[in-house]
Structures are given as C-alpha cells and as structure tokens.
Design an enzyme around this catalytic site. Structure first.
Site, PDB file in Angstrom:
ATOM      1  N   ARG A 182      -4.000 -32.942 -38.463  1.00 27.86           N
ATOM      2  CA  ARG A 182      -5.388 -32.758 -38.002  1.00 27.86           C
ATOM      3  C   ARG A 182      -6.022 -31.507 -38.583  1.00 27.86           C
ATOM      4  NH1 ARG A 182      -5.479 -33.103 -31.637  1.00 27.86           N
ATOM      5  NH2 ARG A 182      -7.681 -33.546 -31.847  1.00 27.86           N
ATOM      6  N   ARG A 204       7.103 -28.578 -18.439  1.00 32.58           N
ATOM      7  CA  ARG A 204       7.684 -28.978 -19.723  1.00 32.58           C
ATOM      8  C   ARG A 204       8.501 -27.801 -20.264  1.00 32.58           C
ATOM      9  NH1 ARG A 204       3.706 -29.926 -24.643  1.00 32.58           N
ATOM     10  NH2 ARG A 204       3.650 -27.664 -24.551  1.00 32.58           N
ATOM     11  N   HIS A 239      -6.747 -17.880 -23.468  1.00 35.65           N
ATOM     12  CA  HIS A 239      -6.727 -17.377 -22.106  1.00 35.65           C
ATOM     13  C   HIS A 239      -8.131 -16.987 -21.649  1.00 35.65           C
ATOM     14  CE1 HIS A 239      -3.518 -15.527 -19.379  1.00 35.65           C
ATOM     15  NE2 HIS A 239      -4.560 -15.810 -18.664  1.00 35.65           N
ATOM     16  N   ARG A 268       2.520 -26.237 -19.614  1.00 37.23           N
ATOM     17  CA  ARG A 268       3.059 -25.754 -20.898  1.00 37.23           C
ATOM     18  C   ARG A 268       3.636 -24.373 -20.643  1.00 37.23           C
ATOM     19  NH1 ARG A 268      -2.305 -27.616 -22.536  1.00 37.23           N
ATOM     20  NH2 ARG A 268      -2.049 -29.570 -23.666  1.00 37.23           N
ATOM     21  N   ASN A 317      -1.254 -36.433 -28.623  1.00 34.31           N
ATOM     22  CA  ASN A 317      -1.656 -35.610 -29.775  1.00 34.31           C
ATOM     23  C   ASN A 317      -0.621 -35.693 -30.884  1.00 34.31           C
ATOM     24  OD1 ASN A 317      -3.471 -34.881 -27.862  1.00 34.31           O
ATOM     25  ND2 ASN A 317      -3.263 -32.680 -28.134  1.00 34.31           N
ATOM     26  N   ASP A 318       0.629 -35.404 -30.524  1.00 32.74           N
ATOM     27  CA  ASP A 318       1.679 -35.445 -31.536  1.00 32.74           C
ATOM     28  C   ASP A 318       1.984 -36.878 -31.956  1.00 32.74           C
ATOM     29  OD1 ASP A 318       2.130 -32.828 -32.104  1.00 32.74           O
ATOM     30  OD2 ASP A 318       3.692 -32.537 -30.600  1.00 32.74           O
ATOM     31  N   CYS A 325      -0.395 -37.536 -21.400  1.00 33.96           N
ATOM     32  CA  CYS A 325      -0.833 -36.157 -21.167  1.00 33.96           C
ATOM     33  C   CYS A 325      -1.488 -35.516 -22.383  1.00 33.96           C
ATOM     34  CB  CYS A 325       0.328 -35.292 -20.677  1.00 33.96           C
ATOM     35  SG  CYS A 325       1.619 -35.064 -21.905  1.00 33.96           S
TER      36      CYS A 325
END
Lengths: 92, 602
Positions: B480, B347, B204, B311, B469-470, B517
């Site tokens: 990773r 999402r 954040h 997210r 990414n996934d 994305c």
C-alpha cells in the site's frame, strides 16, 4: 620509543561504520596512548571521534586505511584489527 | 491590529491538505507556535574574559547534566539487554566528541559567543560533514547528533515548552509537532482545533485529540510557514482540509457543512449505546481497536461492546528499553478492569523488522512485512514473549481477557505458541499468581496460508480474527505504501471476499466465532457485506462504532446474506465495487454523506 604503524582493513558488517560500530572504535581508540587515524577516499578521521568516523561514511565493503602513532600504537592496531575482523560483532 | 495594507497581501482561499486526525469542522483565528523543539536561540557576544569562563562552565554543566540524564536511561535497561543500549553509548560518545564538545568550547573562547549559539554552530558543522556522506543509513545518523545537542540545549535554556495559559481567546493552533503531553494540557476552551506538520492518523496525539473532541488535521506540510497568527482558518478534520482566509462564499459552504455534520453526529450518536441487532434480531458485536490505554475511555464513549484488538506494540517502542513484566501487567490489568465486564482481546506483540531496530539488532531487510516479525519474532525471542504472556495471563484475573496470536501461517506456530503459553501458566500457578486458566486463545488470520488451513487451525483455536489489512496486502501482493500499485489494494476484490467466506465457514463448522479487525471492519460501506458473509464480530476504530452500529440496526440479516451472495458472484473488483456502492447508495445514503468520513477520520 614511538611506533608508527599502518594497515588497510575491510568493513565487513552489513550496516557499515554506523553509530554502533563507530562507537566501538572510538571507545577502543580512547583507551590507548596513541594517535589513531582512519582514512578513506582521502578523508581522514580521528579514531577517538565517533562523529569523525561516521563522517567517513563507510558502507559495507569499503576499505579503511588505519594509522597509529605513539607508545601504544602496536596494541591499539592489534585491537582495532580484531574489532574489524569480528565485523563489530554484527551481521555480515 | 494588523494594518490593512498587510491584510490585502494575505493569501485568500488557499487550501492546504493533510491527514484528518480528529473529526469535526472549526472556523477561527490561527495561532502559530514556533517549533518548541528548536529552542529559540539568541546570539550574543561575551565582553569580558570572566564572562567567557562563566559561559564555558555553563556549557560544561549542561553537558554533565545531559551525561547524567543519558546514563540514567541506560541504567534503567535490564542486564540482559545491555547489549542493545549501544545507541545510548553512542550518544555519550557524541556528547564528549571533539567535534561537538571541544568545538563548542573553542567557539565560546575565541569567537566570544554564547554557549547556545556556539553549540548550534558545532552541530551545523556536523551537518555539513554528514551531508557529504553517500551511504543513506550512516547519513541519517546526524539525527543522533541533533538529539544529543537538543538535550544539551534544553539544559542550557532551562527548556521552554509552549505555555497554553498564554492564549487569551479561542484559536486554531498551528504547530510543528505536538506531543501527547502537550495535547492533554491543551485547554479545550482556548484551543478549538489544531494543525501539525508531523504525525499520522494513529499517532498518540491524534488519539488524544479524538478523546478531547478537538478537530485536528496532521501532517500538513509547511503549515507554520503558510499560516500566520491572525489568519482566519477553516479546519476540516473529516477530510483533512485547511482553508486559509476563506472568502464569504467559501465560509458559507463550510458553515453549512459544519451544521449538517453536527446534526449527523448527534443522530448516529443516539444508537451508539444500543446493541448492534439487525431488524430480524441477529446480534453482532461491534468492538473497538485500541493502541493505548488512554483509548479505553474513547471506546466506551462511542459505545464499544468490548475491545476486539488491543495492539501491544506501544509500550515496547515507548522507551529505549524493553518494558518489564510489571509495567506490562499494570497496563493490561487497568485496561481489563476499565472494560469489565466487557471483554478485551489482547494481541501479542506484532513487531519486528525495522521497528525493533533500536532494541534488538535485527536488520530490517528489504521486505520487513515478510521478515522476522509478530509470532515469528516472539517464537525466536522467547524471553520477550514469555514476559508478555505472563503479564497478559496475570491481567486475566482482573477482567474478561482474551489472547490472540498475530501472523499465524501454519499449525506449527500455534502448537509452539500454545506450548509456551502452557509452560508460562504452570510457572504462574507454581508462583501462586492468580490467572484465568481457560482464557480464550484466538488466531489472527492474515496470511493466505492460514486461510487455506482455516479448517485445521479452527480446531486449535477458540476464535478467529481476520486482519484484513495484511490479508489483502499479502493475498493481492500489493504494497500500500507504493503509489504505483496502491490503487490495486481493494477490500472488495473477489479473492478477498472468497477468503473471508472460507475462514468464516471453517470457523463456524468448528463452532468458533470469526471477527474482522482490519480497517475494512470500520468502513460502513462494507458492513452489510461482512454481516452477510457471516462475520460474527467487527472491531474498528472507536469513532466508526456509532455509524456501523446504526447500519447494523437498520439492516436485516436476510438482505445482508442476499447482498453477500450476489457480491460473491462477480469476477472482477470493478463489478463488485459498483454493485456494492450502488446498493449502499440506495439503502444507506448516509454512508456517503458523512458516514465514511466520520469513520475514517482517525
């Protein structure tokens, strides 16, 4: 009359005596008129103290010696045995 | 003034590395702030019995205030989740534990020492006790003791967060940890940049720094020990470098780099508000990924065509309790309203495994990435799922809201999730809540099984969004986080390119759009390949938008398709990498100057 009881209990839950389980033991121990100690590998813990219990560092599978002394030693031991047997209501 | 002798012993040209969190280069004097959470504690002796009594009362009061504080937090947890408030019960027990409470009072009484110091002494004893525990999980619970004692200490000292008003000249702030609240209070005039010892790219605090356009490097180990107030620093928020007391040559290099970067930034900024249309007039949507409501401004500032991925985990992790429907609704509604008429793709909760351990006691398991998370978790914890769906649907009345389900692995999950969605819609209609009945519902394609079933899934969805990414991680079986295999995580792996193509083709055959994305979408190196594979939308960190838009606007669809066709012909990662890098270096050299750094400095 004063009772003096002793028994050995296995730690069944997967995470061992972590904060949640230790909190349950301490809260229960505080509700009885009894001096309750837990012992593992020669280390002793006051069952009323969550930090003492955590300090024993009991993972799953460890054996704990439970001792209670005082007017309510009997019901205290029974309640704590029950708590251990239920694996503190957690995954085993 | 610092004496000259001292200056001579200062380290020179010393380089520290951290994680780039907010792009930009600044040069200036350091101001080191001692860790505010470790409240400065003085030790003093109590000379009279009366003082001792006062001190004990002061400690008891602080404990009572802390107990109230924890109880208030506990009460705010809804009934059905009281079971999970155990950590607060544990904190209450720790607060009154003899090792902390009795020990502190004993120390005050017999050693005639002030409460803060006595409490710290008790915590220290607990630390010694815990350090002897072999079990790593139980050992780590010392954190609970430290949390509780910090609360008491703050009540004892009245708390003393860093006062930014004290700064008289522009500085580079060096601090252990900076909360988002602190970040917002930072005066941009006085803080040119900051360095923290903790944090990550997506924290954040990093987001706040980006919004304020303050360059930042986070996770610099021992920064506050290595750096002293008054040192001259170069902070490079593009690559995460900090140079301590640079010499003339080093300064010159960075002054040049700073100038070039600022020119580049100005240049790419020009196209950020123009549509992402190729030279042959093929339009792409360039969207922003966000995690917090505060990022909406950033997304708009950088020219996002909408939010491609919101997210939603943050609100669920922010407190020690679950958020209410109203809290979620308010958050989603304001994002939808701020972005309107542009769209917002929300999402549903992608959480589970270890992250949720504080709320719901699902043990993390050895392999949380393959565990009970995302849609699997939601289909099991239906109350949480329904609450979130209700909030999203209600927000759909206030803007262009789209919904998407993460980690779909097969048709059954879609059927189940859609059935629950339909039930929730009926429920809301009955209660008279307005919502958009034909809100588009998309699926995240990030599990290899979903790629194989893409043609069937496409019939059940209004759009696809590929979470690279996934997908890369699962398809190549690469963690990773494991340094021994991390270098095998390759977005341009031939298998990955083929999977993207397969999903795009399946989506287009069914007449739905396909977005990407993951991080791959925000790396300008991959923009032409993705375009050429037929990807309709790219969603990325807001900072990457201007660079990616610029590339789209300078490329033609024809060349991108040719480029992708070629890339698909190679059999090894190395071949694809060298082909893509070679072409890109010729066609879009700016990608390698600052483009990738700017895009990834977040």
């Amino acid at each position: 009359m004063t009772n003096n009881l002793e028994t050995t209990l296995p730690v069944l839950n997967r995470l061992g005596l972590h904060a949640r389980a230790a909190a349950k033991i301490a809260a229960l121990a505080q509700s009885f008129q009894a001096t309750i100690t837990l012992e593992r590998n020669g280390l002793q813990a006051d069952a009323r103290s969550i930090l003492d219990i955590l300090g024993l560092g009991c993972p799953q599978g460890s054996e704990i010696k439970l001792r209670a002394e005082g007017p309510e030693a009997g019901p205290a031991v029974a309640a704590i045995i029950e708590l251990f047997a239920q694996a503190f209501g957690e995954y085993t | 003034m610092t004496p000259l002798a001292a200056r001579e012993t200062w380290p020179q040209n010393k380089v520290l590395k951290g994680i780039p969190a907010s792009p930009g280069i600044v040069i200036g004097p350091a101001h080191v702030v001692s860790d505010k959470y470790k409240v400065q504690i003085n030790r003093y002796y109590l000379t009279s019995d009366k003082q001792i009594a006062v001190e004990i009362d002061r400690f008891r009061d602080a404990v009572a205030l802390t107990r109230e504080e924890i109880s208030t937090i506990k009460k705010s947890i809804t009934d059905e989740f009281q079971e999970h408030a155990y950590i607060l019960d544990a904190h209450l027990l720790i607060l009154q534990d003899k090792l902390l409470y009795d020990a502190t009072i004993r120390t005050i009484q017999y050693e005639r020492i002030n409460a803060e110091w006595a409490l710290q002494e008790a915590v220290h004893q607990a630390q010694i006790l815990f350090s002897k525990i072999a079990d790593p999980y139980i050992k780590s619970r010392i954190q609970d003791v430290e949390d509780v004692s910090q609360r008491v200490l703050r009540h004892l000292t009245g708390g003393n967060p860093f006062d930014f008003g004290k700064l008289t000249e522009p500085v580079i702030l060096v601090i252990h940890d900076l909360s988002p609240v602190d970040t917002t209070q930072m005066s941009v005039a006085k803080v040119k940049g900051f360095i923290t010892e903790t944090g990550g790219k997506t924290s954040h605090t990093a987001i706040m720094a980006q919004s304020l356009e303050i360059p930042a490097v986070v996770a610099v180990e021992k920064a506050s020990q290595e750096i002293a107030t008054g040192y001259t620093l170069i902070l490079d928020g593009l690559n995460g470098t900090v140079v301590i007391n640079p010499d003339a040559k080093m300064l010159d290099i960075y002054v040049q780099r700073k100038k070039k970067f600022e020119e580049f930034k100005l240049d790419v900024g020009k196209s950020s508000f123009l549509p992402a249309i190729t030279l042959d007039e093929h339009q792409t949507q360039v969207l922003a990924n966000i995690e917090f409501q505060e990022e909406v401004d950033l997304a708009l500032d950088y020219g996002a065509d909408g939010i491609g991925l919101y997210r939603t985990e943050f609100l669920f992790l922010r407190h020690q309790r679950l958020p209410t429907e109203e809290e979620l609704f308010e958050d989603y509604r304001s994002v939808a309203q701020m972005m309107r008429p542009k769209r917002v793709t929300i999402r549903t909760l992608d959480i589970g495994g270890d992250k949720f351990a504080s709320h719901l006691e699902y043990a993390p398991g050895i392999n949380p990435a393959l565990g009970l998370r995302a849609i699997r978790f939601c289909l099991k914890e239906r109350t949480i799922f329904r609450t979130q769906l209700r909030a999203i649907l209600r927000a759909s009345a206030y803007g262009q809201v789209r919904l998407m389900f993460p980690l779909i692995s097969g048709i059954q999950e879609v059927t189940d999730a859609r059935r629950i969605l339909a039930e929730v819609q009926e429920e809301l209609a009955r209660e008279g809540h307005p919502f958009q009945p034909d809100m588009p519902v998309g699926l995240m394609i990030e599990v290899p099984s979903a790629v194989m079933l893409a043609d069937l899934l496409a019939k059940e969805a209004d759009f696809f969004s590929i979470g690279t990414n996934d997908l890369i991680q699962y398809a190549l079986a690469i963690d990773r986080g494991n340094k021994h295999v991390a270098n095998m995580y390759q977005p341009l792996h031939p298998a990955v390119l083929r999977m993207i193509k397969q999903v795009v083709d399946a989506g287009h055959a069914a007449g739905i759009t396909v977005a990407v994305c993951g991080e791959m979408a925000g790396d300008p190196l991959y923009t032409p390949v993705l375009l050429g594979l037929g990807v309709d939308e790219l969603s990325m960190n807001a900072l990457a938008i201007p660079v990616v838009k610029r590339i789209v606007r300078h490329a033609s669809m024809e060349e991108a398709q040719e480029f992708a066709r070629h890339a698909l012909q190679y059999g090894t990662v190395d071949e694809v990498n060298s082909y893509v890098t070679g072409i890109m270096a010729k066609r879009f050299p700016e990608v390698f100057m600052f483009g990738r750094e700017l895009a990834s400095a977040a």
